[in-house]
Design a protein around this motif. Structure first.
Motif, PDB file in Angstrom:
ATOM      1  N   SER A 128       0.547  -1.138  -0.082  1.00  0.00           N
ATOM      2  CA  SER A 128       0.100   0.231  -0.078  1.00  0.00           C
ATOM      3  C   SER A 128       0.963   1.344  -0.214  1.00  0.00           C
ATOM      4  CB  SER A 128      -0.845  -0.115   1.498  1.00  0.00           C
ATOM      5  OG  SER A 128      -0.516  -0.157   2.797  1.00  0.00           O
ATOM      6  N   GLN A 129       2.480   0.887   0.874  1.00  0.00           N
ATOM      7  CA  GLN A 129       2.974   2.543   1.056  1.00  0.00           C
ATOM      8  C   GLN A 129       3.535   2.150  -0.411  1.00  0.00           C
ATOM      9  OE1 GLN A 129       3.393   4.989   2.748  1.00  0.00           O
ATOM     10  NE2 GLN A 129       4.723   5.667   1.944  1.00  0.00           N
ATOM     11  N   LYS A 130       3.572   1.128  -1.998  1.00  0.00           N
ATOM     12  CA  LYS A 130       4.232   1.317  -2.645  1.00  0.00           C
ATOM     13  C   LYS A 130       3.697   1.895  -3.537  1.00  0.00           C
ATOM     14  CE  LYS A 130       6.677  -1.591  -6.392  1.00  0.00           C
ATOM     15  NZ  LYS A 130       7.287  -3.199  -6.689  1.00  0.00           N
ATOM     16  N   ALA A 131       2.179   1.267  -3.122  1.00  0.00           N
ATOM     17  CA  ALA A 131       1.011   2.569  -4.478  1.00  0.00           C
ATOM     18  C   ALA A 131       0.994   3.728  -4.550  1.00  0.00           C
ATOM     19  CB  ALA A 131       0.727   1.455  -3.974  1.00  0.00           C
ATOM     20  N   LYS A 132       1.222   3.857  -2.590  1.00  0.00           N
ATOM     21  CA  LYS A 132       1.008   5.468  -2.372  1.00  0.00           C
ATOM     22  C   LYS A 132       1.660   6.027  -2.806  1.00  0.00           C
ATOM     23  CE  LYS A 132       0.728   8.872   1.132  1.00  0.00           C
ATOM     24  NZ  LYS A 132       0.588   8.805   3.132  1.00  0.00           N
ATOM     25  N   GLU A 133       2.968   5.925  -2.802  1.00  0.00           N
ATOM     26  CA  GLU A 133       4.586   6.598  -3.397  1.00  0.00           C
ATOM     27  C   GLU A 133       4.922   6.660  -5.309  1.00  0.00           C
ATOM     28  OE1 GLU A 133       7.549   5.008  -1.623  1.00  0.00           O
ATOM     29  OE2 GLU A 133       7.421   5.735   0.489  1.00  0.00           O
ATOM     30  N   THR A 134       4.075   5.787  -5.307  1.00  0.00           N
ATOM     31  CA  THR A 134       4.349   5.496  -7.695  1.00  0.00           C
ATOM     32  C   THR A 134       2.859   6.237  -7.941  1.00  0.00           C
ATOM     33  OG1 THR A 134       5.067   3.364  -7.345  1.00  0.00           O
ATOM     34  CG2 THR A 134       3.976   3.467  -9.341  1.00  0.00           C
ATOM     35  N   LYS A 135       1.917   6.998  -7.092  1.00  0.00           N
ATOM     36  CA  LYS A 135       1.083   7.364  -7.889  1.00  0.00           C
ATOM     37  C   LYS A 135       1.390   8.898  -7.638  1.00  0.00           C
ATOM     38  CE  LYS A 135      -3.905   9.082  -6.615  1.00  0.00           C
ATOM     39  NZ  LYS A 135      -5.181   8.596  -5.965  1.00  0.00           N
ATOM     40  N   GLU A 136       2.084   8.984  -6.378  1.00  0.00           N
ATOM     41  CA  GLU A 136       2.293  10.849  -5.380  1.00  0.00           C
ATOM     42  C   GLU A 136       3.556  11.196  -7.058  1.00  0.00           C
ATOM     43  OE1 GLU A 136       3.980  10.632  -2.212  1.00  0.00           O
ATOM     44  OE2 GLU A 136       1.550  10.891  -1.106  1.00  0.00           O
ATOM     45  N   LYS A 137       4.079  10.415  -7.157  1.00  0.00           N
ATOM     46  CA  LYS A 137       5.024  10.164  -8.393  1.00  0.00           C
ATOM     47  C   LYS A 137       4.612  10.704  -9.837  1.00  0.00           C
ATOM     48  CE  LYS A 137       9.840   8.472  -9.770  1.00  0.00           C
ATOM     49  NZ  LYS A 137      10.741   7.497 -10.353  1.00  0.00           N
ATOM     50  N   ALA A 138       3.758   9.974  -9.639  1.00  0.00           N
ATOM     51  CA  ALA A 138       3.149   9.696 -10.484  1.00  0.00           C
ATOM     52  C   ALA A 138       1.766  11.891 -11.385  1.00  0.00           C
ATOM     53  CB  ALA A 138       1.780   9.015 -11.176  1.00  0.00           C
ATOM     54  N   GLU A 139       1.476  12.101 -10.352  1.00  0.00           N
ATOM     55  CA  GLU A 139       1.295  12.491 -10.345  1.00  0.00           C
ATOM     56  C   GLU A 139       1.861  14.231  -9.891  1.00  0.00           C
ATOM     57  OE1 GLU A 139      -2.647  11.478  -6.839  1.00  0.00           O
ATOM     58  OE2 GLU A 139      -1.090  11.992  -6.116  1.00  0.00           O
ATOM     59  N   LYS A 140       2.711  14.091  -9.456  1.00  0.00           N
ATOM     60  CA  LYS A 140       3.470  15.109  -9.637  1.00  0.00           C
ATOM     61  C   LYS A 140       4.179  15.167 -11.157  1.00  0.00           C
ATOM     62  CE  LYS A 140       8.142  16.713  -7.414  1.00  0.00           C
ATOM     63  NZ  LYS A 140       9.445  16.404  -6.479  1.00  0.00           N
ATOM     64  N   SER A 141       4.969  14.638 -11.838  1.00  0.00           N
ATOM     65  CA  SER A 141       4.908  14.222 -12.591  1.00  0.00           C
ATOM     66  C   SER A 141       3.882  14.730 -14.271  1.00  0.00           C
ATOM     67  CB  SER A 141       5.460  13.109 -13.407  1.00  0.00           C
ATOM     68  OG  SER A 141       5.719  13.068 -14.883  1.00  0.00           O
ATOM     69  N   ARG A 142       2.349  14.995 -13.306  1.00  0.00           N
ATOM     70  CA  ARG A 142       1.183  15.109 -14.479  1.00  0.00           C
ATOM     71  C   ARG A 142       1.552  17.405 -14.432  1.00  0.00           C
ATOM     72  NH1 ARG A 142      -3.517  14.640 -10.516  1.00  0.00           N
ATOM     73  NH2 ARG A 142      -2.566  16.121  -9.373  1.00  0.00           N
ATOM     74  N   ASP A 143       1.404  17.336 -12.930  1.00  0.00           N
ATOM     75  CA  ASP A 143       1.456  18.250 -12.907  1.00  0.00           C
ATOM     76  C   ASP A 143       2.400  18.934 -13.166  1.00  0.00           C
ATOM     77  OD1 ASP A 143      -1.045  18.281 -10.725  1.00  0.00           O
ATOM     78  OD2 ASP A 143       0.633  17.974  -8.967  1.00  0.00           O
ATOM     79  N   THR A 144       3.702  18.899 -13.540  1.00  0.00           N
ATOM     80  CA  THR A 144       4.397  19.367 -14.513  1.00  0.00           C
ATOM     81  C   THR A 144       3.984  19.212 -15.289  1.00  0.00           C
ATOM     82  OG1 THR A 144       6.882  18.499 -12.771  1.00  0.00           O
ATOM     83  CG2 THR A 144       6.617  19.168 -15.017  1.00  0.00           C
ATOM     84  N   MET A 145       3.917  18.443 -16.318  1.00  0.00           N
ATOM     85  CA  MET A 145       3.358  17.978 -18.027  1.00  0.00           C
ATOM     86  C   MET A 145       2.191  19.137 -18.229  1.00  0.00           C
ATOM     87  SD  MET A 145       1.383  15.171 -19.967  1.00  0.00           S
ATOM     88  CE  MET A 145       0.362  15.330 -18.481  1.00  0.00           C
ATOM     89  N   LEU A 146       0.660  19.541 -17.167  1.00  0.00           N
ATOM     90  CA  LEU A 146       0.080  20.330 -16.418  1.00  0.00           C
ATOM     91  C   LEU A 146       0.128  22.546 -17.039  1.00  0.00           C
ATOM     92  CD1 LEU A 146      -2.886  18.787 -14.556  1.00  0.00           C
ATOM     93  CD2 LEU A 146      -2.867  18.894 -17.646  1.00  0.00           C
ATOM     94  N   ASP A 147       1.493  22.118 -16.347  1.00  0.00           N
ATOM     95  CA  ASP A 147       2.096  23.275 -16.521  1.00  0.00           C
ATOM     96  C   ASP A 147       2.242  24.442 -17.411  1.00  0.00           C
ATOM     97  OD1 ASP A 147       2.147  23.538 -13.492  1.00  0.00           O
ATOM     98  OD2 ASP A 147       4.580  23.132 -13.458  1.00  0.00           O
TER      99      ASP A 147
END
Length: 320
Positions: free
Chosen positions: A110-129
């Motif tokens: 569950s922690q791994k899933a959370k960290e992997t999702k947060e990493k993808a969301e950070k990349s998403r936010d950079t892309m949306l900029d």
């Protein structure tokens, strides 16, 4: 000393021009140790520092010694962690499956899933900029979130007449019976009516399969058609990454990075629960038996005979 023939001990200075000829040498008091005597001064640097005056922090290196805190450029970093930074400011970046400042702890699923999702969301936010249009940014976020959850998207198209694009989208949601929070609407002017201050818009609304199921889309389609809306149709499932590539402002290299991280996040997502079972319709009223069999006829004859007997007895009683 007598005759001024004894050199005095050197002192440290922050002045980079001091070379020790007068007994003062450029040497950091925090990261260097001054030594020697006038004309022969030395500045010995602490581990992790170098350069003129020992003021330059060196690159960090990893260590399996848990006491190493990076102050000397050596930092406790294990389990395949990647070391970075300079002395006094070291950092250990963990590979998948480990957490902690030194990557010392194995993460739970569950922690791994959370960290992997947060990493993808950070990349998403950079892309949306890079997306400046508000409506396109909402569409891009919906597509990106669908990719992170491992879902496809559906596009529903319709033609609506409205005074502007915003009204066309709000009319769509109202007539479809859907909340605007569920979709991302893009309305493009198709033609303007001569007699009215209104324009026909090609409306495209994107929905994530993680938020809206097929039955909801079907109900929305039927509602739009009942309201007289034309051109109503729903696409087959669309790959969100492919659709993201069509949006102005989405950088291709950033998209590739996001694609990799979104796929990793989707792989850690728990499987979607199955849809709830559909309840069977309530039973209808019993169907009357319109065809009589032999037994039905026999019952009818017996009933008629009894009625005739009762009538005859009543007649005799009246005569008597």
């Amino acid at each position: 000393g007598n005759g001024c023939d004894t050199a005095s001990a050197c002192t440290a200075s922050s002045d980079s021009s001091k070379d020790g000829t007068d007994g003062t040498l450029h040497c950091s008091t925090q990261y260097g140790t001054i030594g020697g005597t006038t004309g022969d001064c030395t500045c010995t640097c602490k581990d992790g520092y170098g350069g003129s005056g020992c003021e330059t922090a060196g690159a960090c290196s990893a260590s399996s010694n848990s006491t190493k805190d990076g102050s000397d450029g050596t930092f406790y970093c294990i389990n395949g962690g990647t070391i970075s930074g300079t002395a006094g400011s070291c950092e250990c970046t963990c590979k998948s499956g480990y957490i902690g400042s030194s990557c010392e702890t194995a993460s739970s699923p569950s922690q791994k899933a959370k960290e992997t999702k947060e990493k993808a969301e950070k990349s998403r936010d950079t892309m949306l900029d890079g997306v400046t249009d508000a409506k396109l940014k909402k569409k891009a976020k919906l597509l990106a979130d669908a990719a992170i959850s491992g879902k496809k998207v559906r596009k529903m198209s319709a033609k609506l007449t409205a005074s502007d694009a915003d009204t066309a989208c709000s009319d769509y949601y109202a007539k479809a019976g859907l909340s605007s929070s569920l979709g991302a609407c893009i309305a493009t002017a198709a033609s303007r009516r001569r007699s009215l201050a209104a324009t026909t818009y090609d409306v495209s609304v994107f929905f994530s399969e993680a938020e809206v199921d097929d039955s909801t889309l079907t109900a929305a389609e039927n509602s739009l058609k009942a309201e007289g809306v034309t051109g109503v149709e729903t696409s087959d499932p669309i790959d969100p990454i492919t659709e993201l590539g069509t949006i102005d402002g989405v950088d291709s290299s950033t998209l590739e990075t996001f694609k990799t991280e979104a796929a990793a996040a989707a792989a850690t997502m728990p499987p979607s629960p199955p849809p709830p079972p559909i309840s069977p319709p309530p039973p209808g009223p019993p169907v009357p038996n319109l065809i009589q069999d032999d037994d039905d006829g026999a019952v009818s004859v017996k009933g008629a005979s009894r009625l005739a007997l009762i009538c005859a007895l009543a007649t005799i009683a009246l005569v008597l």
